[in-house]
Each structure stands twice: as C-alpha cells, then as structure tokens.
Motif scaffolding. Structure first.
Motif, PDB file in Angstrom:
ATOM      1  N   LEU A  89       0.838  -1.197   0.000  1.00 48.58           N
ATOM      2  CA  LEU A  89       0.000   0.000   0.000  1.00 48.58           C
ATOM      3  C   LEU A  89       0.875   1.250   0.000  1.00 48.58           C
ATOM      4  O   LEU A  89       1.944   1.286   0.612  1.00 48.58           O
ATOM      5  CB  LEU A  89      -0.909   0.018   1.219  1.00 48.58           C
ATOM      6  N   SER A  90       0.400   2.269  -0.697  1.00 45.71           N
ATOM      7  CA  SER A  90       1.097   3.558  -0.717  1.00 45.71           C
ATOM      8  C   SER A  90       0.040   4.661  -0.751  1.00 45.71           C
ATOM      9  O   SER A  90      -1.153   4.383  -0.926  1.00 45.71           O
ATOM     10  CB  SER A  90       1.998   3.644  -1.960  1.00 45.71           C
ATOM     11  N   PRO A  91       0.448   5.904  -0.594  1.00 46.67           N
ATOM     12  CA  PRO A  91      -0.536   7.008  -0.687  1.00 46.67           C
ATOM     13  C   PRO A  91      -1.252   7.060  -2.039  1.00 46.67           C
ATOM     14  O   PRO A  91      -2.305   7.679  -2.161  1.00 46.67           O
ATOM     15  CB  PRO A  91       0.314   8.259  -0.463  1.00 46.67           C
ATOM     16  N   ARG A  92      -0.680   6.387  -3.050  1.00 45.46           N
ATOM     17  CA  ARG A  92      -1.290   6.407  -4.385  1.00 45.46           C
ATOM     18  C   ARG A  92      -2.245   5.237  -4.619  1.00 45.46           C
ATOM     19  O   ARG A  92      -2.917   5.196  -5.648  1.00 45.46           O
ATOM     20  CB  ARG A  92      -0.191   6.393  -5.448  1.00 45.46           C
ATOM     21  N   THR A  93      -2.307   4.293  -3.670  1.00 45.59           N
ATOM     22  CA  THR A  93      -3.179   3.125  -3.854  1.00 45.59           C
ATOM     23  C   THR A  93      -4.640   3.547  -3.808  1.00 45.59           C
ATOM     24  O   THR A  93      -5.088   4.175  -2.845  1.00 45.59           O
ATOM     25  CB  THR A  93      -2.923   2.065  -2.762  1.00 45.59           C
ATOM     26  N   ARG A  94      -5.407   3.219  -4.853  1.00 45.56           N
ATOM     27  CA  ARG A  94      -6.810   3.579  -4.915  1.00 45.56           C
ATOM     28  C   ARG A  94      -7.751   2.386  -4.875  1.00 45.56           C
ATOM     29  O   ARG A  94      -8.902   2.510  -4.447  1.00 45.56           O
ATOM     30  CB  ARG A  94      -7.081   4.356  -6.214  1.00 45.56           C
TER      31      ARG A  94
END
Length: 371
Positions: free
Chosen positions: A121-126
C-alpha cells in the motif's frame, strides 16, 4: 481411443438460442441500445440478486468501466493478484494507472496475501482487484475489511466465477461493483461480452454513461460526460437472455462432474486436488496441484496428447509481471504465486465430458505419474 479434443470451452447452443437471435433480428434494432439489452440486464439482475446489471462488450471492458467509474487514472495505483490473467491488469494500464502485483496467501490459493497487500500500500493506492481464477472463490471478508479500513475500492473480477459463492453471496456481488465476462468460454455465452453488477443506483447510471459515450438514456444527448463505446450489441443480448435460462442447469451438471473428478484425484499419489475454501466453485474447470513443476509440465503434455486441454499448460501460466506487456513496471517477486503457477494443472468438466472421458483423464494422469 477418441481423438476429439476436449477443451475447457464448451459453448452450448440449441434451437432456443437460434430463435432468440432470429427474433432480435426481426426487430431490425440491433444496436447496444435496443430494448432487448435492457431485458437482458434485468434478467442478469434477477439471476445474480442485485439491483442493477450493466451489459458491455467484454469482461475486460467491464473492469475498465469499473475503474473509470471510480475516477481511477494517472498517478493512481491498483493492486492486482500476481496470479490474475493478463485481461485483468490491462484495463489498469488503459486508464493510465499503475498495476501493483501482490502475492497470494500460499501456493494453493488464489486469495491475496493480506500481509503482502499491506506492505504494498502507498498514498497512491486507490483500488484492489480480487480475482476468482477458474471459478474458484478466493478473497473473503478480510480483504473487504482491509479495503474499508484504508478507504480503498474493491473491484471483483468474477469473469470466470459465474455462480461461485463465498459465504452467502455470489462472487461478483459482494462489493460495490463486480465485473463478469460472457465470452464463449463462460457459462453464460454471448460470443464476446461482459456485464457489471451493482446495488448502487448512482454507480449504475455512471456505468451506463461510460459505456455509451456519455449518454445515459434514449432521447438524451451524447457527451453529457466522458464515455466510450463499450455497448453490447442486441444480438448478443438476445443470446444472453436465452443462455440465462439454462445457467442453473449447466452449473449443476458441471459441479457433479467436478466433484467426481476431484474425488478420483484425491486418491492419486503425486497430485493434490486444489482446495475450495470458504465457498463453492462454479465448475469452470477442475484444478489440481502436481508435486513439482516438472511433473506439472509432464501432466500438461500427457493430457494434451490424450486429447484434453490443460489451461495452465496451454497458456504457459505464470505471474503477471513475467509477461512482456508489464516488463517496464517495477515488481517484486511473489514466491507463492510463482509456485502456484508452476504446479497447477486443469481438467475440463463441462457437459461434453462423458464418463469415459473422465476415466481416460484419470488413467492418463496415473500413467504419466507412474512413468
């Protein structure tokens, strides 16, 4: 010995299908906005127990529409099981997002590894796409709970899972949106085609506009919003209505054959029936695991020589990040997915498989193992 090749695909067509298509032809309204398409969508909704079904041109298009409907695009990341088919990940590229390939829980499961997903997971995971390969139910409530905790969208790719259940819900109906295929290899066959399932009325309207160049209903203008042309033609919808009438019967028949083959394999040393966990498989194929990759390859070859197509062998099944289309996407190795892909063997279990075919498949497996 019969030389007929038994594939996983077994399109079942009869005079009722021909009559349905001819009736649609007689209306001379053949586009994807013909009334028969709405009739088909209502029948799909009843069959799968959801408020809305939106027909489209393919299962791949269905995933593409689901991503667009949630506003996923450039800069976003979508987690995809490394064991998924190429068609699951291509729409992620099509919307400009980046697929992130995650490992499965173990070498005998298509369920995503929650710790591995968490680590990716990262801040860009949608969004996360869940896939029930060959109709075997995979991800349960724990993945949905993880998505809820992190505010992520869960898209169910149930292209091969018509009728598969996890708990008391059909696969493809457990999240906000599910994507299914009606390619000729599937239990509901319209040649090419797909559909989306949702209980969210606003989501359904958005999907309708996206598949029809920004137009929601007859009489409205195109371009009310962004959209593509992913409609399902009237003739395919008419065939779909007819196919739905025998869906339950086909599912039951295949499960009987699947159960017999799985029971026979349970007593064969050197192979293990693929486990069905927390649900019921739909009878798309019988899966089993060889003891090692070399034996899996030999079994695939031996079955092919005997006239039985094993999908993992035919498609050189491997983790997604090992396909050329994704070569430029950074990806960590997924050891469980690698092991699963290398050990998996499949058998057809459709209506065209006779008892003598079942016996030949088992005897072929025994012969290869003994040799």
């Amino acid at each position: 010995m019969s030389t007929e090749v038994l594939d996983t695909a077994h399109p079942l067509l009869d005079e009722t299908d021909s009559a349905a298509v001819m009736e649609a032809l007689s209306t001379r309204d053949l586009s994807g906005t013909a009334p028969v398409v709405a009739t088909y969508e209502r029948a799909l909704g009843r069959t799968f127990g959801v408020g809305h079904a939106v027909a489209c041109s393919s299962g791949t298009a269905a995933i593409h529409l689901a991503l667009l409907a949630h506003g996923i695009g450039p800069g976003d990341e979508v987690i995809v099981p490394a064991t998924a088919p190429v068609m699951t990940a291509m729409p992620v590229l099509a919307v400009g997002a980046r697929p992130v390939f995650a490992d499965v829980a173990d070498s005998a499961s298509f369920a995503l590894s929650l710790p591995d997903v968490q680590s990716r997971l990262s801040p860009r995971t949608r969004a996360i796409i869940s896939v029930a390969m060959w109709g075997y139910p995979a991800d349960g409530d724990a993945l949905a709970a993880l998505c809820a905790r992190h505010g992520l969208i869960l898209v169910e790719d149930a292209a091969q899972a018509h009728g598969s259940r996890t708990g008391d819900r059909l696969v493809g109906t457990r999240g906000r949106v599910g994507a299914l295929s009606t390619h000729e290899r599937k239990l509901i066959n319209t040649g090419e085609g797909g559909f989306l399932l949702t209980d969210d009325t606003d989501m359904a309207r958005r999907l309708v506009a996206l598949r029809n160049a920004g137009k929601i209903a007859r009489g409205e203008e195109f371009g009310r919003c962004f959209g593509l042309n992913f409609k399902l033609p009237a003739l395919s919808a008419a065939l779909g209505v007819s196919q739905l009438a025998r869906f339950g019967q086909r599912l039951a028949t295949r499960r009987v054959i699947q159960a017999r083959l799985a029971a026979a394999l349970a007593g064969v040393a050197g192979v293990t029936p693929f486990p069905v966990r927390d649900g019921t498989a739909n009878g798309y194929a019988v899966l089993f695991l060889a003891d090692d990759p070399a034996m899996a390859s030999l079994l695939g070859e031996g079955l092919g020589e005997a006239g039985f197509v094993s999908d993992p062998h035919r498609y050189a099944y491997r983790p997604l990040y090992r396909y050329d289309a994704f070569a430029d996407i950074p990806a960590d190795d997924c050891p469980n997915a690698t092991a699963l892909c290398s050990l998996l063997v499949s058998l057809p279990c459709h209506e065209g498989v006779a008892p003598t075919d079942e016996q030949r498949m088992i005897s072929t497996i025994r012969r290869v193992l003994e040799s």
